[in-house]
Motif scaffolding. Structure first.
Motif, PDB file in Angstrom:
ATOM      1  N   GLY A   1       0.847  -1.260  -0.081  1.00 19.76           N
ATOM      2  CA  GLY A   1       0.010  -0.003   0.147  1.00 19.76           C
ATOM      3  C   GLY A   1       0.707   1.117   0.057  1.00 19.76           C
ATOM      4  O   GLY A   1       0.406   2.240  -0.436  1.00 19.76           O
ATOM      5  N   ALA A   2       2.053   1.160   0.631  1.00 21.88           N
ATOM      6  CA  ALA A   2       2.833   2.376   0.666  1.00 21.88           C
ATOM      7  C   ALA A   2       3.782   2.388  -0.423  1.00 21.88           C
ATOM      8  O   ALA A   2       4.722   3.310  -0.750  1.00 21.88           O
ATOM      9  N   LEU A   3       3.636   1.507  -1.687  1.00 19.33           N
ATOM     10  CA  LEU A   3       4.381   1.304  -2.927  1.00 19.33           C
ATOM     11  C   LEU A   3       5.762   1.009  -2.575  1.00 19.33           C
ATOM     12  O   LEU A   3       6.771   1.662  -3.324  1.00 19.33           O
ATOM     13  N   ILE A   4       6.368   0.269  -1.500  1.00 22.37           N
ATOM     14  CA  ILE A   4       7.530  -0.297  -1.239  1.00 22.37           C
ATOM     15  C   ILE A   4       7.856  -1.499  -2.040  1.00 22.37           C
ATOM     16  O   ILE A   4       6.912  -2.319  -2.017  1.00 22.37           O
ATOM     17  N   ASP A   5       8.911  -1.595  -2.958  1.00 18.80           N
ATOM     18  CA  ASP A   5       9.229  -2.618  -3.621  1.00 18.80           C
ATOM     19  C   ASP A   5      10.042  -3.653  -2.977  1.00 18.80           C
ATOM     20  O   ASP A   5       9.973  -5.056  -3.190  1.00 18.80           O
ATOM     21  N   ASN A   6      11.067  -3.118  -2.100  1.00 19.84           N
ATOM     22  CA  ASN A   6      11.991  -4.171  -1.600  1.00 19.84           C
ATOM     23  C   ASN A   6      12.153  -4.100  -0.012  1.00 19.84           C
ATOM     24  O   ASN A   6      12.340  -2.787   0.299  1.00 19.84           O
ATOM     25  N   ALA A   7      12.104  -4.929   0.885  1.00 18.03           N
ATOM     26  CA  ALA A   7      12.286  -4.798   2.233  1.00 18.03           C
ATOM     27  C   ALA A   7      12.906  -6.256   2.870  1.00 18.03           C
ATOM     28  O   ALA A   7      12.460  -7.005   2.365  1.00 18.03           O
ATOM     29  N   TYR A   8      13.597  -6.240   3.782  1.00 12.76           N
ATOM     30  CA  TYR A   8      13.962  -7.302   4.500  1.00 12.76           C
ATOM     31  C   TYR A   8      13.037  -7.005   6.040  1.00 12.76           C
ATOM     32  O   TYR A   8      12.999  -5.985   6.406  1.00 12.76           O
ATOM     33  N   ILE A   9      12.554  -7.997   6.372  1.00 16.80           N
ATOM     34  CA  ILE A   9      11.515  -8.213   7.320  1.00 16.80           C
ATOM     35  C   ILE A   9      11.988  -8.910   8.595  1.00 16.80           C
ATOM     36  O   ILE A   9      11.978 -10.317   8.407  1.00 16.80           O
ATOM     37  N   GLU A  10      12.645  -8.641   9.417  1.00 16.09           N
ATOM     38  CA  GLU A  10      13.393  -9.517  10.600  1.00 16.09           C
ATOM     39  C   GLU A  10      12.334  -9.607  11.613  1.00 16.09           C
ATOM     40  O   GLU A  10      11.551  -8.784  11.994  1.00 16.09           O
ATOM     41  N   VAL A  11      11.983 -10.912  12.262  1.00 17.14           N
ATOM     42  CA  VAL A  11      11.060 -11.356  12.743  1.00 17.14           C
ATOM     43  C   VAL A  11      11.631 -12.389  13.773  1.00 17.14           C
ATOM     44  O   VAL A  11      12.390 -13.187  13.355  1.00 17.14           O
ATOM     45  N   ASP A  12      11.273 -12.109  15.289  1.00 13.54           N
ATOM     46  CA  ASP A  12      12.093 -13.372  16.112  1.00 13.54           C
ATOM     47  C   ASP A  12      11.197 -14.530  16.639  1.00 13.54           C
ATOM     48  O   ASP A  12      11.547 -15.130  17.671  1.00 13.54           O
ATOM     49  N   ASN A  13       9.897 -14.648  15.936  1.00 19.71           N
ATOM     50  CA  ASN A  13       9.272 -15.859  16.166  1.00 19.71           C
ATOM     51  C   ASN A  13       8.413 -16.391  15.174  1.00 19.71           C
ATOM     52  O   ASN A  13       8.862 -15.551  13.989  1.00 19.71           O
ATOM     53  N   LEU A  14       7.610 -17.066  15.193  1.00 17.18           N
ATOM     54  CA  LEU A  14       6.865 -17.867  14.120  1.00 17.18           C
ATOM     55  C   LEU A  14       5.679 -17.228  13.497  1.00 17.18           C
ATOM     56  O   LEU A  14       5.103 -17.682  12.658  1.00 17.18           O
ATOM     57  N   GLU A  15       5.334 -16.037  14.231  1.00 13.34           N
ATOM     58  CA  GLU A  15       4.212 -15.301  13.612  1.00 13.34           C
ATOM     59  C   GLU A  15       4.513 -13.908  13.808  1.00 13.34           C
ATOM     60  O   GLU A  15       5.187 -13.195  14.736  1.00 13.34           O
ATOM     61  N   LEU A  16       3.823 -12.895  13.133  1.00 18.59           N
ATOM     62  CA  LEU A  16       4.195 -11.565  13.168  1.00 18.59           C
ATOM     63  C   LEU A  16       3.263 -10.983  14.092  1.00 18.59           C
ATOM     64  O   LEU A  16       1.995 -11.624  14.508  1.00 18.59           O
ATOM     65  N   PRO A  17       3.419  -9.865  14.740  1.00 20.00           N
ATOM     66  CA  PRO A  17       2.442  -9.247  15.739  1.00 20.00           C
ATOM     67  C   PRO A  17       1.279  -8.809  15.080  1.00 20.00           C
ATOM     68  O   PRO A  17       1.273  -8.245  14.009  1.00 20.00           O
ATOM     69  N   ILE A  18       0.187  -9.037  15.604  1.00 17.68           N
ATOM     70  CA  ILE A  18      -1.227  -8.771  15.102  1.00 17.68           C
ATOM     71  C   ILE A  18      -1.584  -7.027  15.235  1.00 17.68           C
ATOM     72  O   ILE A  18      -2.188  -6.562  14.663  1.00 17.68           O
ATOM     73  N   MET A  19      -0.658  -6.340  16.235  1.00 16.72           N
ATOM     74  CA  MET A  19      -0.926  -5.035  16.494  1.00 16.72           C
ATOM     75  C   MET A  19      -2.444  -4.892  17.111  1.00 16.72           C
ATOM     76  O   MET A  19      -2.866  -5.493  18.084  1.00 16.72           O
ATOM     77  N   ASP A  20      -3.053  -3.898  16.219  1.00 21.53           N
ATOM     78  CA  ASP A  20      -4.423  -3.449  16.835  1.00 21.53           C
ATOM     79  C   ASP A  20      -5.405  -4.273  15.759  1.00 21.53           C
ATOM     80  O   ASP A  20      -6.585  -3.847  15.758  1.00 21.53           O
ATOM     81  N   GLY A  21      -4.916  -5.220  14.868  1.00 21.26           N
ATOM     82  CA  GLY A  21      -6.002  -5.964  13.905  1.00 21.26           C
ATOM     83  C   GLY A  21      -5.930  -5.314  12.709  1.00 21.26           C
ATOM     84  O   GLY A  21      -6.427  -5.851  11.740  1.00 21.26           O
ATOM     85  N   SER A  22      -5.058  -4.062  12.530  1.00 20.21           N
ATOM     86  CA  SER A  22      -5.200  -3.502  11.061  1.00 20.21           C
ATOM     87  C   SER A  22      -3.799  -3.376  10.604  1.00 20.21           C
ATOM     88  O   SER A  22      -2.807  -4.083  11.250  1.00 20.21           O
ATOM     89  N   SER A  23      -3.529  -2.546   9.665  1.00 20.31           N
ATOM     90  CA  SER A  23      -2.314  -2.469   9.172  1.00 20.31           C
ATOM     91  C   SER A  23      -1.724  -1.228   9.691  1.00 20.31           C
ATOM     92  O   SER A  23      -0.553  -0.555   9.213  1.00 20.31           O
ATOM     93  N   GLU A  24      -2.525  -0.127  10.465  1.00 20.74           N
ATOM     94  CA  GLU A  24      -2.206   1.051  10.611  1.00 20.74           C
ATOM     95  C   GLU A  24      -0.782   1.325  11.071  1.00 20.74           C
ATOM     96  O   GLU A  24      -0.093   2.197  11.014  1.00 20.74           O
ATOM     97  N   ALA A  25      -0.425   0.451  12.248  1.00 19.48           N
ATOM     98  CA  ALA A  25       0.750   0.452  13.018  1.00 19.48           C
ATOM     99  C   ALA A  25       1.910   0.290  12.080  1.00 19.48           C
ATOM    100  O   ALA A  25       3.087   1.064  12.069  1.00 19.48           O
ATOM    101  N   PHE A  26       1.620  -0.605  11.107  1.00 20.50           N
ATOM    102  CA  PHE A  26       2.950  -1.005  10.215  1.00 20.50           C
ATOM    103  C   PHE A  26       3.006   0.274   9.093  1.00 20.50           C
ATOM    104  O   PHE A  26       3.902   0.616   8.590  1.00 20.50           O
TER     105      PHE A  26
END
Length: 254
Positions: free
Chosen positions: A84-109
């Motif tokens: 949605g932000a028109l980003i094409d390339n990114a590394y996404i580091e995560v330290d568990n087997l699931e991403l955080p849900i935050m508030d259930g939307s994409s707003e925090a991201f």
């Protein structure tokens, strides 16, 4: 010619996994042109899982990726924010087997990406140009893609619930429309499904802080809805996230 983009700087956050209830740390990093989106499991020595269609393990209650037996779940909300932000390339580091849900939307991201900033890169952006109409149906669900000059999503949902009913929305994904119109829409579920999901070891991290919980007559959340049609907006959010697995933006109407 439109150039590829990546993040101008790293950005990080943490939160709870919806299904695991485990605290997860997440870090977004710039990546070279033609990298796409690559998840990096820092808890497994930097094991990489590309965000591609080939990596999809299943899509039941969350989009889950897997590479050589290593899984990563609930990726769709973050992928939607990146696309949605028109980003094409990114590394996404995560330290568990699931991403955080935050508030259930994409707003925090989306806010993370805005804080990090966006920079153009040297190579031209590739896009998937839809040349003819293609439609797939399964039961009472249907998805269709057809030619268009931009990336548009036209979505209709129909639930027998007083707060939902039939909702329809069409959005052209340009000029920041995702961040304004789609990103804040939260995931939702029904009280009658909760016990069965918990018996299946799902939604252990679910709460009124990260989902709209619907009763037969209304909702448990006291804060109310962010949009009158928040439900169809969240379905569009999920569609954007799952289509991001194609590895490039779409020029077409979905």
């Amino acid at each position: 010619m439109i150039k590829q983009t990546t993040l101008a700087a790293p950005a990080e956050t943490s939160g709870t996994g919806l299904h695991t209830a485990v605290t997860v740390h997440l870090r977004l990093l710039p990546a070279p042109p033609d990298t796409g989106y690559v998840f990096v499991r820092t808890d497994l020595g930097g094991f990489e899982i590309p965000a591609t269609v080939e990596s999809v393990a299943h899509c039941s209650y969350a989009t889950t990726l897997m590479r050589t037996g290593v899984m990563l779940s609930t990726v769709e909300h973050l992928l939607a924010a990146l696309r949605g932000a028109l980003i094409d390339n990114a590394y996404i580091e995560v330290d568990n087997l699931e991403l955080p849900i935050m508030d259930g939307s994409s707003e925090a991201f989306t806010e993370m990406i805005e804080r990090a900033g966006i920079v153009e890169q040297s190579l031209v952006r590739r896009a998937l140009l839809v040349r003819e109409r293609v439609s797939v149906e399964q039961g009472n669900r249907r998805i269709q893609v057809e030619p268009a000059e931009t990336f548009e999503i036209d979505c209709m949902i129909d639930f027998p619930h007083p707060l939902i009913g039939r909702q329809h929305l069409s959005v052209e994904m340009s000029n920041g429309a995702f961040g304004r119109e789609i990103s804040p829409a939260r995931t939702f579920g029904f009280t009658e499904e909760i016990e069965a999901l918990r018996r299946a070891n799902l939604i252990r991290g679910g709460s009124l802080d990260n989902a709209i919980v619907l009763t037969p007559e209304g909702m448990l959340n006291e804060t109310g809805l962010r949009f009158p049609d928040e439900f169809v907006r969240h379905k569009i959010l999920d569609i954007v996230g799952d289509l991001a697995l194609l590895g490039m933006p779409i020029m077409g109407r979905v």
